[in-house]
Motif scaffolding. Sequence first.
Motif, PDB file in Angstrom:
ATOM      1  N   PHE A   1      -0.359   3.211   1.016  1.00 19.76           N
ATOM      2  CA  PHE A   1       0.502   2.958  -0.970  1.00 19.76           C
ATOM      3  C   PHE A   1       0.372   4.743  -0.759  1.00 19.76           C
ATOM      4  O   PHE A   1      -0.278   5.582  -0.532  1.00 19.76           O
ATOM      5  CB  PHE A   1      -0.075   2.257  -1.263  1.00 19.76           C
ATOM      6  CG  PHE A   1       0.122   0.771  -0.823  1.00 19.76           C
ATOM      7  CD1 PHE A   1       0.913   1.259  -1.472  1.00 19.76           C
ATOM      8  CD2 PHE A   1      -1.242   0.319  -0.912  1.00 19.76           C
ATOM      9  CE1 PHE A   1       0.770  -0.856  -1.405  1.00 19.76           C
ATOM     10  CE2 PHE A   1      -0.982  -0.808  -0.106  1.00 19.76           C
ATOM     11  CZ  PHE A   1       0.725  -1.873  -0.383  1.00 19.76           C
TER      12      PHE A   1
ATOM     13  N   ALA B   1       0.472   5.920  -7.866  1.00 28.75           N
ATOM     14  CA  ALA B   1       1.649   6.088  -8.561  1.00 28.75           C
ATOM     15  C   ALA B   1       2.049   7.130  -9.691  1.00 28.75           C
ATOM     16  O   ALA B   1       1.121   7.566 -10.486  1.00 28.75           O
ATOM     17  CB  ALA B   1       1.914   4.669  -9.655  1.00 28.75           C
TER      18      ALA B   1
ATOM     19  N   HIS C   1       1.542  -3.121  -5.136  1.00 29.62           N
ATOM     20  CA  HIS C   1       0.592  -1.998  -5.574  1.00 29.62           C
ATOM     21  C   HIS C   1      -0.264  -1.834  -6.233  1.00 29.62           C
ATOM     22  O   HIS C   1      -0.936  -2.258  -7.497  1.00 29.62           O
ATOM     23  CB  HIS C   1       1.915  -0.900  -5.567  1.00 29.62           C
ATOM     24  CG  HIS C   1       1.723   0.342  -5.691  1.00 29.62           C
ATOM     25  ND1 HIS C   1       0.315   0.885  -6.141  1.00 29.62           N
ATOM     26  CD2 HIS C   1       1.777   1.817  -4.936  1.00 29.62           C
ATOM     27  CE1 HIS C   1       0.404   2.281  -6.296  1.00 29.62           C
ATOM     28  NE2 HIS C   1       0.967   2.548  -4.802  1.00 29.62           N
TER      29      HIS C   1
ATOM     30  N   ASP D   1      -1.816   0.109  -7.866  1.00 31.13           N
ATOM     31  CA  ASP D   1      -2.425   0.096  -9.454  1.00 31.13           C
ATOM     32  C   ASP D   1      -1.495  -0.665 -10.696  1.00 31.13           C
ATOM     33  O   ASP D   1      -1.604  -0.372 -10.999  1.00 31.13           O
ATOM     34  CB  ASP D   1      -1.509   1.760  -9.694  1.00 31.13           C
ATOM     35  CG  ASP D   1      -1.852   3.035  -8.643  1.00 31.13           C
ATOM     36  OD1 ASP D   1      -3.079   2.953  -7.989  1.00 31.13           O
ATOM     37  OD2 ASP D   1      -1.541   3.723  -8.426  1.00 31.13           O
TER      38      ASP D   1
ATOM     39  N   HIS E   1      10.749  -6.123  -1.273  1.00 33.36           N
ATOM     40  CA  HIS E   1       9.654  -5.681  -0.084  1.00 33.36           C
ATOM     41  C   HIS E   1       8.984  -6.947   0.634  1.00 33.36           C
ATOM     42  O   HIS E   1       8.673  -6.777   1.808  1.00 33.36           O
ATOM     43  CB  HIS E   1       8.082  -5.083  -1.431  1.00 33.36           C
ATOM     44  CG  HIS E   1       8.549  -4.251  -2.108  1.00 33.36           C
ATOM     45  ND1 HIS E   1       7.329  -3.114  -1.795  1.00 33.36           N
ATOM     46  CD2 HIS E   1       9.590  -4.031  -2.819  1.00 33.36           C
ATOM     47  CE1 HIS E   1       7.666  -2.583  -2.712  1.00 33.36           C
ATOM     48  NE2 HIS E   1       8.782  -2.472  -3.741  1.00 33.36           N
TER      49      HIS E   1
ATOM     50  N   ILE F   1       8.582   2.217  -7.408  1.00 35.58           N
ATOM     51  CA  ILE F   1       7.518   1.310  -5.845  1.00 35.58           C
ATOM     52  C   ILE F   1       7.812   1.127  -4.854  1.00 35.58           C
ATOM     53  O   ILE F   1       7.403   1.212  -4.347  1.00 35.58           O
ATOM     54  CB  ILE F   1       8.247   0.207  -6.929  1.00 35.58           C
ATOM     55  CG1 ILE F   1       7.851  -0.362  -8.410  1.00 35.58           C
ATOM     56  CG2 ILE F   1       7.416  -1.030  -6.053  1.00 35.58           C
ATOM     57  CD1 ILE F   1       8.207  -1.162  -9.450  1.00 35.58           C
TER      58      ILE F   1
ATOM     59  N   CYS G   1       5.096   2.258  -2.129  1.00 35.83           N
ATOM     60  CA  CYS G   1       4.868   1.232  -1.003  1.00 35.83           C
ATOM     61  C   CYS G   1       5.532   2.182   0.524  1.00 35.83           C
ATOM     62  O   CYS G   1       5.116   1.168   1.245  1.00 35.83           O
ATOM     63  CB  CYS G   1       5.593   0.492  -1.723  1.00 35.83           C
ATOM     64  SG  CYS G   1       4.786  -0.445  -3.026  1.00 35.83           S
TER      65      CYS G   1
END
Length: 206
Positions: free
Chosen positions: A3, A6, A31, A33, A72, A97, A101
């Motif tokens: 990761f 963000a 994620h 965050d 995802h 995102i 990721c």
Amino acid sequence: MGFQPAPDELKRRVRAFMEKNRGKLYHSIPHPDFADLPVAHGNERFDILRPHLDHPGGTVLDIGTHWGQFAHWLEDLGYRVTAVEHSPNFAYIARGIRDICGKKFEILETSVFKLEDLSYDIVLALNIFHHFLKTEIGFNDLVALLHRMKAKTMFFQAHVPTEKQMEGAYRNMEQDEFVAFVAKEGGFKSVEEIGQDGKRRIFKLC
Ligand SMILES: C[S@@+](CC[C@H](N)C(=O)[O-])C[C@H]1O[C@@H](n2cnc3c(N)ncnc32)[C@H](O)[C@@H]1O
């Protein structure tokens, strides 16, 4: 790849969405965050779909991906995913995102009706087709899309016709009628009900 943190602009857009939507995200963000934010949809629907996934390693089209949560999950399972999202803001957030990721799936920022290639092993049509029933143009576009679609499997989530958003819709259908309509217009031979998310039922069409 792990990761990445963000960026501020992504966090700002996610917060702005929450503020406008009664303090909740539409779906979870995979994620750290964003892990603790309240969501309308967690992983319940993926738990329903997962045992029914076929064509391992195949191609997937996710129609109206929103911020891409299903993309995802499916990339994690080895699928090659194309996610289509017509809102520029949602597509921006979905790309943000995906990138933090370390995911690779493709995001097309356009309307699904503009796609030329509709040959996919699996199509996800979750909480999306009923939006097209609201107007005559949307209804005709949906019929044309289903006629052109060459999916081997489709996962379809229907709406409940009494939902307030459907008041005054050009066409409205009960869930059994809607899935039969999608199967007929899309040329699917079999329909299996695989689960339910709240009052909305989920079907697998082959
Ligand atoms: C209710 S959300 C469903 C999101 C996702 N499919 C799910 O079930 O988690 C519908 C999404 O479809 C997008 N959308 C609506 N019309 C579209 C179109 N014609 N082409 C692509 N995306 C569209 C919306 O912007 C929104 O992000």
